[in-house]
Design an enzyme around this catalytic site. Structure first.
Site, PDB file in Angstrom:
ATOM      1  N   HIS A 163      -1.672  -5.069  -9.173  1.00  0.00           N
ATOM      2  CA  HIS A 163      -0.995  -5.411 -10.371  1.00  0.00           C
ATOM      3  C   HIS A 163      -0.758  -4.178 -11.367  1.00  0.00           C
ATOM      4  O   HIS A 163      -1.778  -3.502 -11.579  1.00  0.00           O
ATOM      5  CB  HIS A 163      -1.481  -6.701 -10.995  1.00  0.00           C
ATOM      6  CG  HIS A 163      -1.181  -7.799 -10.093  1.00  0.00           C
ATOM      7  ND1 HIS A 163      -0.431  -8.673  -9.955  1.00  0.00           N
ATOM      8  CD2 HIS A 163      -2.348  -8.664  -9.783  1.00  0.00           C
ATOM      9  CE1 HIS A 163      -0.471  -9.619  -9.038  1.00  0.00           C
ATOM     10  NE2 HIS A 163      -1.999  -9.768  -8.941  1.00  0.00           N
ATOM     11  N   THR A 200     -13.810   1.054  -3.035  1.00  0.00           N
ATOM     12  CA  THR A 200     -13.057   1.521  -4.145  1.00  0.00           C
ATOM     13  C   THR A 200     -12.674   3.160  -3.929  1.00  0.00           C
ATOM     14  O   THR A 200     -11.820   3.522  -4.527  1.00  0.00           O
ATOM     15  CB  THR A 200     -13.636   1.398  -5.500  1.00  0.00           C
ATOM     16  OG1 THR A 200     -14.810   1.922  -5.554  1.00  0.00           O
ATOM     17  CG2 THR A 200     -13.785  -0.074  -5.702  1.00  0.00           C
ATOM     18  N   LYS A 201     -13.557   3.706  -2.980  1.00  0.00           N
ATOM     19  CA  LYS A 201     -13.408   5.045  -2.904  1.00  0.00           C
ATOM     20  C   LYS A 201     -13.639   5.306  -1.460  1.00  0.00           C
ATOM     21  O   LYS A 201     -13.988   4.591  -0.541  1.00  0.00           O
ATOM     22  CB  LYS A 201     -14.674   5.761  -3.367  1.00  0.00           C
ATOM     23  CG  LYS A 201     -14.217   5.796  -4.874  1.00  0.00           C
ATOM     24  CD  LYS A 201     -15.686   6.450  -5.726  1.00  0.00           C
ATOM     25  CE  LYS A 201     -15.757   6.428  -7.243  1.00  0.00           C
ATOM     26  NZ  LYS A 201     -16.573   6.775  -7.961  1.00  0.00           N
ATOM     27  N   LYS A 238     -26.894   4.581   3.607  1.00  0.00           N
ATOM     28  CA  LYS A 238     -27.625   5.780   4.195  1.00  0.00           C
ATOM     29  C   LYS A 238     -26.400   6.048   5.363  1.00  0.00           C
ATOM     30  O   LYS A 238     -25.285   5.554   5.280  1.00  0.00           O
ATOM     31  CB  LYS A 238     -28.903   4.967   5.051  1.00  0.00           C
ATOM     32  CG  LYS A 238     -28.534   4.102   6.055  1.00  0.00           C
ATOM     33  CD  LYS A 238     -29.710   3.794   6.771  1.00  0.00           C
ATOM     34  CE  LYS A 238     -29.708   2.713   7.745  1.00  0.00           C
ATOM     35  NZ  LYS A 238     -31.066   2.369   8.565  1.00  0.00           N
TER      36      LYS A 238
END
Length: 173
Positions: free
Chosen positions: A97, A150-151, A168
């Site tokens: 959004h 998110t990355k 790890k």
């Protein structure tokens, strides 16, 4: 013709039993056949599971021996490589959004531009993981169940948490 395949998938194929059930009666093959006409590319031995939601299927590519998990929700542009395992209820988003203008209600601002999600070969995505727009998950990575990615995820990394962080790295035997 595309509309007919979409209707057949969402009214029939999507609701057929999971492929591991003894009473599935060819559900895996039927969903594969329908998705072959909906996705931009679909490899060999691809498993689209019960309840998978993928919108129109446009701009979705899935490589050999990969699949969409039970009750997952994905959208394009999305490219999934070979040998990718996906647990149940995974969500992959390619837009969000728009919220940038505080003078306009968020509901009236529409969506952000789509950002492609790329999942390379030999990746395992655990149950209920969430992958956000523009993320690139590299070869051999593992996304833990419930992770919010998110990355970008490096090759052979094991990530988990909210937001997902590297726990790890996988090691050679």
């Amino acid at each position: 013709m595309r509309t007919i395949y979409l209707m057949l998938y969402y009214f029939i194929g999507r609701h057929m039993p999971a492929s591991d059930r003894p009473y599935a009666l060819g559900a895996k093959k039927i969903r594969y056949f329908l998705c072959k006409h909906l996705f931009s590319f679909i490899g060999q031995n691809v498993n689209i599971e019960h309840g998978a939601f993928f919108g129109s299927g446009e701009n979705i590519e899935i490589g050999d021996n990969s699949g969409l998990g039970i009750n997952c929700s994905v959208s394009g542009p999305l490219k999934i490589g070979r040998d990718v395992m996906m647990g149940p209820e995974v969500m992959i988003f390619t837009s969000n959004h728009e919220i940038s203008d505080v003078n306009i209600p968020m509901i009236e601002q529409g969506d952000t531009p789509k950002k492609a999600v790329l999942i390379e070969d030999d990746v395992w995505i655990g149950a209920r993981a969430i992958i956000l727009p523009g993320v690139h998950i590299r070869k051999g990575a593992v996304v833990a169940a419930g992770a919010v990615v998110t990355k970008d995820v490096p090759s052979y990394a094991i990530v988990g948490g909210n937001p997902a962080k590297i726990i790890k790295y996988r090691k050679e035997a």
